[in-house]
Design an enzyme around this catalytic site. Structure first.
Site, mmCIF file in Angstrom:
data_model
loop_
_atom_site.group_PDB
_atom_site.id
_atom_site.type_symbol
_atom_site.label_atom_id
_atom_site.label_comp_id
_atom_site.label_asym_id
_atom_site.label_seq_id
_atom_site.Cartn_x
_atom_site.Cartn_y
_atom_site.Cartn_z
ATOM 1 N N PRO A 1 0.821 -1.223 0.000
ATOM 2 C CA PRO A 1 0.000 0.000 0.000
ATOM 3 C C PRO A 1 0.853 1.270 0.000
ATOM 4 O O PRO A 1 0.345 2.361 -0.215
ATOM 5 C CB PRO A 1 -0.826 -0.122 1.289
ATOM 6 N N GLU B 1 1.497 -8.305 8.592
ATOM 7 C CA GLU B 1 1.785 -6.894 8.886
ATOM 8 C C GLU B 1 2.704 -6.233 7.855
ATOM 9 O O GLU B 1 2.675 -5.027 7.662
ATOM 10 C CB GLU B 1 2.412 -6.812 10.291
ATOM 11 N N ARG C 1 -3.991 -7.677 -20.649
ATOM 12 C CA ARG C 1 -4.951 -7.113 -21.616
ATOM 13 C C ARG C 1 -4.279 -6.221 -22.651
ATOM 14 O O ARG C 1 -4.828 -5.997 -23.723
ATOM 15 C CB ARG C 1 -6.038 -6.312 -20.886
ATOM 16 N N ASP D 1 -10.819 0.677 -24.299
ATOM 17 C CA ASP D 1 -11.158 0.559 -22.879
ATOM 18 C C ASP D 1 -11.045 1.927 -22.219
ATOM 19 O O ASP D 1 -10.306 2.792 -22.689
ATOM 20 C CB ASP D 1 -10.163 -0.371 -22.164
#
Ligand code: ADE
Length: 226
Positions: free
Chosen positions: A87, A114, A152, A167
């Site tokens: 993150p 963690e 893709r 897209d």
């Protein structure tokens, strides 16, 4: 494109990849998805891969040795990217996806619990990528997001299903959101397919789609217009 995923949960990756277009891409040899489990490399007799953090605190931290040894064992191609899912990384988007699709090999390192011992970052120097500002339990779902999205962009991958050229976010749409689609029937519960899509005039259809794409982006994601 070869994906090598370093994960404590290889089944999560392999199961997802045994469905839909991903499975076809693998069966046709356009992509391959290999998994490598740090637990298979631990020198600990209990096969331990994580431990409590120095300094105290919640959760478990992934240890260096199993991850370093697992990474070393992955056969490396010349044109590769090594990515840690976290993150704390740069936020993934279509531009990064298109850029990564030019590589020959992508090695994806998934954390769990963690987080990682910081020396994994310092010693292996991965590019860190996040799929958004929220915290997941592990990097597996994030890895699958990357595999799906990057694949893709490989021309042969979508095959007859169509191209990714139009897209949302793609170069074909100048980074805008995609226009709306309609299929049969012409009318459903009083809602009609726009007339322009039925008249076979490709110039007009293209104009309509461009306008709709722009309108939709203005309304939903004005930030993209900048
Ligand atoms: N691991 C945990 N949360 C994540 C996120 N948001 N993106 C990528 N990897 C993660």
């Amino acid at each position: 494109m070869i994906y090598d995923v370093i994960t404590l949960f290889p089944e999560l990756i392999q199961d997802y990849c045994s469905y839909s277009i991903t499975k076809r891409g693998i069966d046709e040899g356009i992509i391959s998805v290999n998994t490598h489990n740090p637990r298979d490399y631990t020198l600990d007799k209990h096969k331990k891969v994580d431990d409590t953090p120095y300094g105290g605190g919640d959760g478990m931290v992934l240890m260096c040795q199993p991850v370093f040894d697992c990474y070393e064992a992955v056969e490396k191609k010349e044109n590769r990217e090594f990515i840690m899912l976290s993150p704390q990384g740069e936020t993934f988007n279509q531009k990064i996806s298109e850029e990564l699709s030019k590589k020959e090999q992508i090695i994806l390192l998934c954390g769990h619990y963690e987080g990682f011992d910081e020396r994994i970052r310092l010693g292996l120097n991965p590019r860190e990528i996040s799929i958004g500002d929220y915290v997941l339990t592990g990097g597996e779902i994030a890895s699958l997001v990357l595999i799906d999205s990057i694949s893709r962009n490989i021309p042969e991958y979508l095959g007859k299903i169509g191209s990714c050229h139009n897209d949302s976010f793609s170069i074909g749409l100048n980074g805008l959101l995609e226009y709306p689609h309609y299929t049969k029937p012409r009318e459903y519960k009083g809602m009609k397919v726009p007339e322009v899509l039925l008249n076979g005039n490709h110039k007009e259809i293209e104009k309509f789609r461009k306008e709709e794409s722009l309108k939709r982006t203005q309304k939903r994601r004005p930030d993209l217009l900048n």
